[in-house]
Enzyme design. Sequence first.
Site, PDB file in Angstrom:
ATOM      1  N   HIS A 307      -4.850   1.887   3.341  1.00 16.38           N
ATOM      2  CA  HIS A 307      -4.857   0.922   2.235  1.00 16.38           C
ATOM      3  C   HIS A 307      -3.475   0.294   2.124  1.00 16.38           C
ATOM      4  O   HIS A 307      -2.467   0.945   2.374  1.00 16.38           O
ATOM      5  CB  HIS A 307      -5.198   1.634   0.915  1.00 16.38           C
ATOM      6  CG  HIS A 307      -5.642   0.687  -0.148  1.00 16.38           C
ATOM      7  ND1 HIS A 307      -4.756  -0.012  -0.924  1.00 16.38           N
ATOM      8  CD2 HIS A 307      -6.878   0.297  -0.538  1.00 16.38           C
ATOM      9  CE1 HIS A 307      -5.428  -0.786  -1.759  1.00 16.38           C
ATOM     10  NE2 HIS A 307      -6.717  -0.624  -1.556  1.00 16.38           N
ATOM     11  N   ASP A 364     -13.972   2.495   0.237  1.00 21.53           N
ATOM     12  CA  ASP A 364     -15.140   2.167   1.076  1.00 21.53           C
ATOM     13  C   ASP A 364     -15.631   3.341   1.909  1.00 21.53           C
ATOM     14  O   ASP A 364     -16.697   3.267   2.520  1.00 21.53           O
ATOM     15  CB  ASP A 364     -14.774   1.008   2.012  1.00 21.53           C
ATOM     16  CG  ASP A 364     -14.530  -0.265   1.231  1.00 21.53           C
ATOM     17  OD1 ASP A 364     -13.451  -0.868   1.390  1.00 21.53           O
ATOM     18  OD2 ASP A 364     -15.405  -0.630   0.428  1.00 21.53           O
TER      19      ASP A 364
HETATM   20  C1  SDX Z   1     -10.356  -2.705   0.388  1.00 26.74           C
HETATM   21  O1  SDX Z   1      -6.156  -4.443  -1.396  1.00 26.74           O
HETATM   22  C2  SDX Z   1      -7.096  -3.875  -2.056  1.00 26.74           C
HETATM   23  O2  SDX Z   1      -6.929  -3.469  -3.217  1.00 26.74           O
HETATM   24  C3  SDX Z   1      -8.419  -3.811  -1.325  1.00 26.74           C
HETATM   25  C4  SDX Z   1      -9.493  -2.952  -1.966  1.00 26.74           C
HETATM   26  C5  SDX Z   1      -9.990  -3.543  -3.264  1.00 26.74           C
HETATM   27  O3  SDX Z   1     -10.485  -2.773  -4.098  1.00 26.74           O
HETATM   28  O4  SDX Z   1      -9.963  -4.805  -3.399  1.00 26.74           O
HETATM   29  O5  SDX Z   1      -8.987  -1.642  -2.199  1.00 26.74           O
HETATM   30  C6  SDX Z   1     -10.722  -2.839  -1.058  1.00 26.74           C
HETATM   31  O6  SDX Z   1     -10.246  -3.700   1.061  1.00 26.74           O
HETATM   32  C7  SDX Z   1     -10.073  -1.333   0.935  1.00 26.74           C
HETATM   33  C8  SDX Z   1      -9.631  -1.365   2.428  1.00 26.74           C
HETATM   34  C9  SDX Z   1     -10.893  -1.432   3.278  1.00 26.74           C
HETATM   35  N1  SDX Z   1     -10.537  -1.647   4.703  1.00 26.74           N
HETATM   36  C10 SDX Z   1     -10.694  -0.663   5.620  1.00 26.74           C
HETATM   37  O7  SDX Z   1     -11.068   0.471   5.357  1.00 26.74           O
HETATM   38  C11 SDX Z   1     -10.412  -1.109   7.049  1.00 26.74           C
HETATM   39  C12 SDX Z   1      -9.567  -0.052   7.788  1.00 26.74           C
HETATM   40  N2  SDX Z   1      -8.233  -0.077   7.215  1.00 26.74           N
HETATM   41  C13 SDX Z   1      -7.247  -0.927   7.783  1.00 26.74           C
HETATM   42  O8  SDX Z   1      -7.611  -1.938   8.589  1.00 26.74           O
HETATM   43  C14 SDX Z   1      -5.936  -1.015   7.024  1.00 26.74           C
HETATM   44  O9  SDX Z   1      -5.630   0.242   6.625  1.00 26.74           O
HETATM   45  C15 SDX Z   1      -5.883  -1.965   5.859  1.00 26.74           C
HETATM   46  C16 SDX Z   1      -6.333  -3.332   6.234  1.00 26.74           C
HETATM   47  C17 SDX Z   1      -6.731  -1.464   4.733  1.00 26.74           C
HETATM   48  C18 SDX Z   1      -4.439  -2.014   5.381  1.00 26.74           C
HETATM   49  O10 SDX Z   1      -3.720  -2.593   6.397  1.00 26.74           O
HETATM   50  P1  SDX Z   1      -2.120  -2.781   6.270  1.00 26.74           P
HETATM   51  O11 SDX Z   1      -1.628  -2.375   4.934  1.00 26.74           O
HETATM   52  O12 SDX Z   1      -1.793  -4.178   6.737  1.00 26.74           O
HETATM   53  O13 SDX Z   1      -1.582  -1.706   7.252  1.00 26.74           O
HETATM   54  P2  SDX Z   1      -1.441  -1.929   8.812  1.00 26.74           P
HETATM   55  O14 SDX Z   1      -2.669  -2.562   9.362  1.00 26.74           O
HETATM   56  O15 SDX Z   1      -0.128  -2.580   9.064  1.00 26.74           O
HETATM   57  O16 SDX Z   1      -1.414  -0.411   9.334  1.00 26.74           O
HETATM   58  C19 SDX Z   1      -0.199   0.342   9.311  1.00 26.74           C
HETATM   59  C20 SDX Z   1      -0.328   1.311  10.483  1.00 26.74           C
HETATM   60  C21 SDX Z   1      -0.592   0.594  11.810  1.00 26.74           C
HETATM   61  O17 SDX Z   1      -0.134   1.440  12.820  1.00 26.74           O
HETATM   62  P3  SDX Z   1       1.388   1.149  13.446  1.00 26.74           P
HETATM   63  O18 SDX Z   1       1.444  -0.327  13.804  1.00 26.74           O
HETATM   64  O19 SDX Z   1       2.352   1.520  12.345  1.00 26.74           O
HETATM   65  O20 SDX Z   1       1.487   2.066  14.643  1.00 26.74           O
HETATM   66  O21 SDX Z   1      -1.465   2.170  10.277  1.00 26.74           O
HETATM   67  C22 SDX Z   1      -2.428   1.942  11.297  1.00 26.74           C
HETATM   68  C23 SDX Z   1      -2.097   0.589  11.922  1.00 26.74           C
HETATM   69  O22 SDX Z   1      -2.544   0.538  13.263  1.00 26.74           O
HETATM   70  N3  SDX Z   1      -3.726   1.922  10.647  1.00 26.74           N
HETATM   71  C24 SDX Z   1      -4.831   2.498  11.113  1.00 26.74           C
HETATM   72  C25 SDX Z   1      -5.806   2.272  10.129  1.00 26.74           C
HETATM   73  N4  SDX Z   1      -5.285   1.565   9.115  1.00 26.74           N
HETATM   74  C26 SDX Z   1      -4.000   1.332   9.441  1.00 26.74           C
HETATM   75  N5  SDX Z   1      -5.069   3.176  12.256  1.00 26.74           N
HETATM   76  C27 SDX Z   1      -6.336   3.650  12.407  1.00 26.74           C
HETATM   77  N6  SDX Z   1      -7.335   3.476  11.507  1.00 26.74           N
HETATM   78  C28 SDX Z   1      -7.104   2.793  10.362  1.00 26.74           C
HETATM   79  N7  SDX Z   1      -8.088   2.623   9.473  1.00 26.74           N
END
Ligand code: SDX
Length: 428
Positions: A307, A364
């Site tokens: 998140h 989710d």
């Molecule tokens: C919602 O913002 C809100 O409030 C949203 C929400 C709401 O109520 O409105 O809470 C609802 O959207 C919840 C989130 C739902 N999405 C997912 O579950 C999709 C999977 N999660 C990700 O794609 C990710 O965690 C995000 C999009 C939620 C957050 O992305 P960020 O903050 O931009 O973080 P990032 O993508 O830069 O990740 C940081 C690191 C990265 O690795 P490095 O580059 O540091 O090596 O964490 C890794 C990412 O690759 N990473 C994951 C991961 N999520 C982040 N690796 C594996 N699986 C994951 N799910």
Amino acid sequence: MSEIAKIELEGKSYEFPVFEGTENEKAIDIGNLRAVTGYVTLDTGYKNTGATKSAITFLDGEKGILKYRGYPIEQLAEKASFLEVAYLLIYGDLPNKTQLESFQADITNHTLVHEDVKQFFEAYPAKAHPMGVLSSIICSLSTFYPESLDPNRSPEAKNLTILRLLGKAPTLAAWAYKNAMRHPFIYPKNDYDYCKNFLYMMFALPTADYKVDPVVVDALNKLLILHADHEQNCSTSTVRIVGSSQANLYATIAAGIAALWGPLHGGANQAVIEMLEKIHNDGGDVDKWVLKAKDKDDSFRLMGFGHRVYKNFDPRATIIKKACDDVLEKLKINDPLLEIAKKLEKVALEDDYFKSRNLYPNVDFYSGIIYKALGIPTEMFTVMFALGRLPGWIAQWKEMTENNEPIGRPRQIYTGIVNRDYIPIDQR
Ligand code: SDX
């Protein structure tokens, strides 16, 4: 003595005021940064940028705190009805008995949609994703209510549009499902409450009476409350920026629905179930899939994990996980996907890759398992999220319009080719 932020640029020193909110959050107010320094800030994805001041929702990502207008989400999820929470978010306080009854009656009076709207549904193919249907049909409501095209026409007209949206959204959402099933539309019943009416319109058939299970109604009420608002997330920011152009509320909400659809945002609940089913069909080897999620060369991500703001735990996920156990037990459902989800969570939370990146289950991760248990089809999961988030979007839009915020228009830093002259096509 309030803090001052100092910036040194090209030998000059600039001072900017610090704004502190009621929960002691602090922001550097750079409202005149470009005017005094010629510089803008750069913050792709707005990870460090406050877009506005808001009195609606507070969350603390480190402590896993979420409050709507000061009320902890745990209390509201346990004790309130979804319409009570909608009223709280939109008008600022919990309604008294008279206010709630009047609000419920107003919304009930707007659950019907113009009969001509049915023609829109008939134009969609059965395989149309209900989020695409919902977004376009909500936008089309503006064509039935031309007086809504001026969102600032009057407080009464603004409130009427709010009541129409809250009343008609469940009907349109249920009809999007019926359209996909090619089943006849079921009309709302005025003596049913919000959640019961939605479930009735979703699952009733003209050929037999349909009794809505109170266990399912309670679970849906809790889920909609947990999704009702979440400060400046992607879809809410979309609503605020579209609304800042003074577009009508129907178009503004349609834009929010479109933003929510993405699998990184609200579309994650559908993606989680599809991921769990893939793991289940692959033999349930959770360790294999956790490895894939950690592999930079593999596009697979653990959907429902991570998140932008919660770097400890998402309090909604905690509540939903418990509700999962309750609902499946009451409905006597044994879903192997729940066991896979729990194993996945356990393995990930003990794994350094996830711990070091503060990746925890988000709202989710478990919600799809409950929706599945309630009989809601996977493609409707994000529609459920939109129904829950609707009062939050409306509240945030209403706050933005009442605060007379300027049209949103971020700056940029240009990195393209600086200059070149046109060359006639036969010389290229
Ligand atoms: C919602 O913002 C809100 O409030 C949203 C929400 C709401 O109520 O409105 O809470 C609802 O959207 C919840 C989130 C739902 N999405 C997912 O579950 C999709 C999977 N999660 C990700 O794609 C990710 O965690 C995000 C999009 C939620 C957050 O992305 P960020 O903050 O931009 O973080 P990032 O993508 O830069 O990740 C940081 C690191 C990265 O690795 P490095 O580059 O540091 O090596 O964490 C890794 C990412 O690759 N990473 C994951 C991961 N999520 C982040 N690796 C594996 N699986 C994951 N799910």
